[in-house]
Design a protein around this motif. Structure first.
Motif, PDB file in Angstrom:
ATOM      1  N   GLY A  20       0.833  -1.254   0.093  1.00 20.75           N
ATOM      2  CA  GLY A  20      -0.110   0.094  -0.008  1.00 20.75           C
ATOM      3  C   GLY A  20       0.655   1.327  -0.203  1.00 20.75           C
ATOM      4  O   GLY A  20       2.053   1.399   0.601  1.00 20.75           O
ATOM      5  N   GLY A  21       0.229   2.295  -0.548  1.00 22.92           N
ATOM      6  CA  GLY A  21       0.655   3.505  -0.662  1.00 22.92           C
ATOM      7  C   GLY A  21       0.925   4.096   0.714  1.00 22.92           C
ATOM      8  O   GLY A  21       1.848   5.166   1.029  1.00 22.92           O
ATOM      9  N   GLY A  22       0.235   3.681   1.704  1.00 26.28           N
ATOM     10  CA  GLY A  22       0.411   4.343   3.077  1.00 26.28           C
ATOM     11  C   GLY A  22       2.136   3.877   3.485  1.00 26.28           C
ATOM     12  O   GLY A  22       2.559   5.027   4.455  1.00 26.28           O
ATOM     13  N   ILE A  23       2.704   2.940   3.170  1.00 28.82           N
ATOM     14  CA  ILE A  23       4.029   2.819   3.653  1.00 28.82           C
ATOM     15  C   ILE A  23       4.728   3.255   2.828  1.00 28.82           C
ATOM     16  O   ILE A  23       6.023   3.557   2.889  1.00 28.82           O
ATOM     17  CB  ILE A  23       4.242   1.385   4.211  1.00 28.82           C
ATOM     18  CG1 ILE A  23       4.180   0.414   3.144  1.00 28.82           C
ATOM     19  CG2 ILE A  23       3.412   0.868   5.341  1.00 28.82           C
ATOM     20  CD1 ILE A  23       4.569  -1.041   3.451  1.00 28.82           C
ATOM     21  N   ARG A  24       4.428   3.207   1.469  1.00 30.05           N
ATOM     22  CA  ARG A  24       5.198   3.639   0.416  1.00 30.05           C
ATOM     23  C   ARG A  24       5.577   5.059   0.008  1.00 30.05           C
ATOM     24  O   ARG A  24       6.684   5.468  -0.334  1.00 30.05           O
ATOM     25  CB  ARG A  24       4.934   2.822  -1.059  1.00 30.05           C
ATOM     26  CG  ARG A  24       5.593   2.963  -2.042  1.00 30.05           C
ATOM     27  CD  ARG A  24       5.281   2.159  -3.364  1.00 30.05           C
ATOM     28  NE  ARG A  24       4.328   2.461  -3.745  1.00 30.05           N
ATOM     29  CZ  ARG A  24       2.999   3.198  -4.282  1.00 30.05           C
ATOM     30  NH1 ARG A  24       2.588   3.485  -4.158  1.00 30.05           N
ATOM     31  NH2 ARG A  24       1.977   3.446  -4.725  1.00 30.05           N
ATOM     32  N   PHE A  51       1.601  -2.104  -6.443  1.00 26.08           N
ATOM     33  CA  PHE A  51       1.477  -0.959  -5.600  1.00 26.08           C
ATOM     34  C   PHE A  51       0.495  -0.102  -5.998  1.00 26.08           C
ATOM     35  O   PHE A  51       0.152   0.010  -7.098  1.00 26.08           O
ATOM     36  CB  PHE A  51       2.743  -0.184  -5.955  1.00 26.08           C
ATOM     37  CG  PHE A  51       4.257  -0.757  -5.624  1.00 26.08           C
ATOM     38  CD1 PHE A  51       4.383  -1.102  -4.277  1.00 26.08           C
ATOM     39  CD2 PHE A  51       4.960  -1.267  -6.676  1.00 26.08           C
ATOM     40  CE1 PHE A  51       5.767  -1.868  -4.064  1.00 26.08           C
ATOM     41  CE2 PHE A  51       5.958  -1.860  -6.430  1.00 26.08           C
ATOM     42  CZ  PHE A  51       6.692  -2.322  -5.187  1.00 26.08           C
ATOM     43  N   ASN A  52      -0.381   0.389  -4.926  1.00 20.14           N
ATOM     44  CA  ASN A  52      -1.603   1.029  -5.196  1.00 20.14           C
ATOM     45  C   ASN A  52      -1.337   2.392  -4.845  1.00 20.14           C
ATOM     46  O   ASN A  52      -0.213   2.758  -4.084  1.00 20.14           O
ATOM     47  CB  ASN A  52      -2.650   0.351  -4.237  1.00 20.14           C
ATOM     48  CG  ASN A  52      -2.554   0.514  -2.933  1.00 20.14           C
ATOM     49  OD1 ASN A  52      -1.551   0.962  -2.152  1.00 20.14           O
ATOM     50  ND2 ASN A  52      -3.495   0.091  -2.158  1.00 20.14           N
ATOM     51  N   ASN A  53      -2.193   3.361  -4.994  1.00 23.18           N
ATOM     52  CA  ASN A  53      -2.134   4.591  -4.521  1.00 23.18           C
ATOM     53  C   ASN A  53      -3.107   4.837  -3.437  1.00 23.18           C
ATOM     54  O   ASN A  53      -2.950   5.711  -2.363  1.00 23.18           O
ATOM     55  CB  ASN A  53      -2.353   5.649  -5.735  1.00 23.18           C
ATOM     56  CG  ASN A  53      -1.444   5.803  -6.807  1.00 23.18           C
ATOM     57  OD1 ASN A  53      -0.202   5.774  -6.330  1.00 23.18           O
ATOM     58  ND2 ASN A  53      -1.754   5.539  -8.014  1.00 23.18           N
ATOM     59  N   THR A  54      -4.407   4.254  -3.559  1.00 21.56           N
ATOM     60  CA  THR A  54      -5.364   4.420  -2.393  1.00 21.56           C
ATOM     61  C   THR A  54      -5.930   3.036  -2.366  1.00 21.56           C
ATOM     62  O   THR A  54      -5.816   2.131  -2.988  1.00 21.56           O
ATOM     63  CB  THR A  54      -6.414   5.358  -2.954  1.00 21.56           C
ATOM     64  OG1 THR A  54      -7.107   4.997  -3.845  1.00 21.56           O
ATOM     65  CG2 THR A  54      -5.614   6.900  -3.110  1.00 21.56           C
ATOM     66  N   PRO A  55      -6.726   2.873  -1.041  1.00 22.49           N
ATOM     67  CA  PRO A  55      -7.269   1.686  -0.974  1.00 22.49           C
ATOM     68  C   PRO A  55      -8.345   1.365  -2.020  1.00 22.49           C
ATOM     69  O   PRO A  55      -8.520   0.249  -2.543  1.00 22.49           O
ATOM     70  CB  PRO A  55      -8.137   1.852   0.241  1.00 22.49           C
ATOM     71  CG  PRO A  55      -7.269   2.741   1.193  1.00 22.49           C
ATOM     72  CD  PRO A  55      -6.871   3.670   0.118  1.00 22.49           C
ATOM     73  N   ASP A  60      -7.274  -2.774  -8.895  1.00 18.77           N
ATOM     74  CA  ASP A  60      -6.678  -2.393 -10.010  1.00 18.77           C
ATOM     75  C   ASP A  60      -5.157  -2.813 -10.026  1.00 18.77           C
ATOM     76  O   ASP A  60      -4.693  -3.207 -10.930  1.00 18.77           O
ATOM     77  CB  ASP A  60      -6.982  -0.967 -10.482  1.00 18.77           C
ATOM     78  CG  ASP A  60      -8.405  -0.749 -10.677  1.00 18.77           C
ATOM     79  OD1 ASP A  60      -9.181  -1.796 -11.140  1.00 18.77           O
ATOM     80  OD2 ASP A  60      -8.976   0.369 -10.557  1.00 18.77           O
ATOM     81  N   ALA A  61      -4.654  -2.412  -8.931  1.00 12.46           N
ATOM     82  CA  ALA A  61      -3.281  -2.609  -8.973  1.00 12.46           C
ATOM     83  C   ALA A  61      -2.740  -4.218  -9.008  1.00 12.46           C
ATOM     84  O   ALA A  61      -1.891  -4.557  -9.822  1.00 12.46           O
ATOM     85  CB  ALA A  61      -2.669  -2.200  -7.578  1.00 12.46           C
ATOM     86  N   ALA A  62      -3.604  -5.047  -8.219  1.00 14.11           N
ATOM     87  CA  ALA A  62      -3.244  -6.381  -8.518  1.00 14.11           C
ATOM     88  C   ALA A  62      -3.606  -7.180  -9.936  1.00 14.11           C
ATOM     89  O   ALA A  62      -3.096  -7.901 -10.173  1.00 14.11           O
ATOM     90  CB  ALA A  62      -4.378  -7.138  -7.291  1.00 14.11           C
TER      91      ALA A  62
END
Length: 66
Positions: A20-24, A51-55, A60-62
């Motif tokens: 997740g973007g929260g740690i990236r 890697f996603n940008n938001t939940p 879509d990321a997967a």
């Protein structure tokens, strides 16, 4: 959190792991981000890493890698 991540990664086989973007994106978590990516590489070596940008865009990321 490493023990929990390893437990999750080894509980079953994964085709893709989304980090997740929260740690990236949050600079104070850069070291944690690096550890997570390396744990995925080590404990789920056959899984793609996405890697996603938001939940909201996690699916879509997967799907980009499935």
């Amino acid at each position: 959190p490493e023990d929990a991540i390893v437990a999750a990664l080894t509980a079953e086989d994964y085709a893709c792991v989304v980090v997740g973007g929260g740690i990236r994106k949050h600079e104070p978590y850069l070291e944690l981000f690096e550890r997570v990516v390396n744990l995925v590489r080590r404990h789920a070596p056959n899984a793609a890493i996405a890697f996603n940008n938001t939940p909201d865009d996690t699916v879509d990321a997967a799907l980009r890698w499935l």
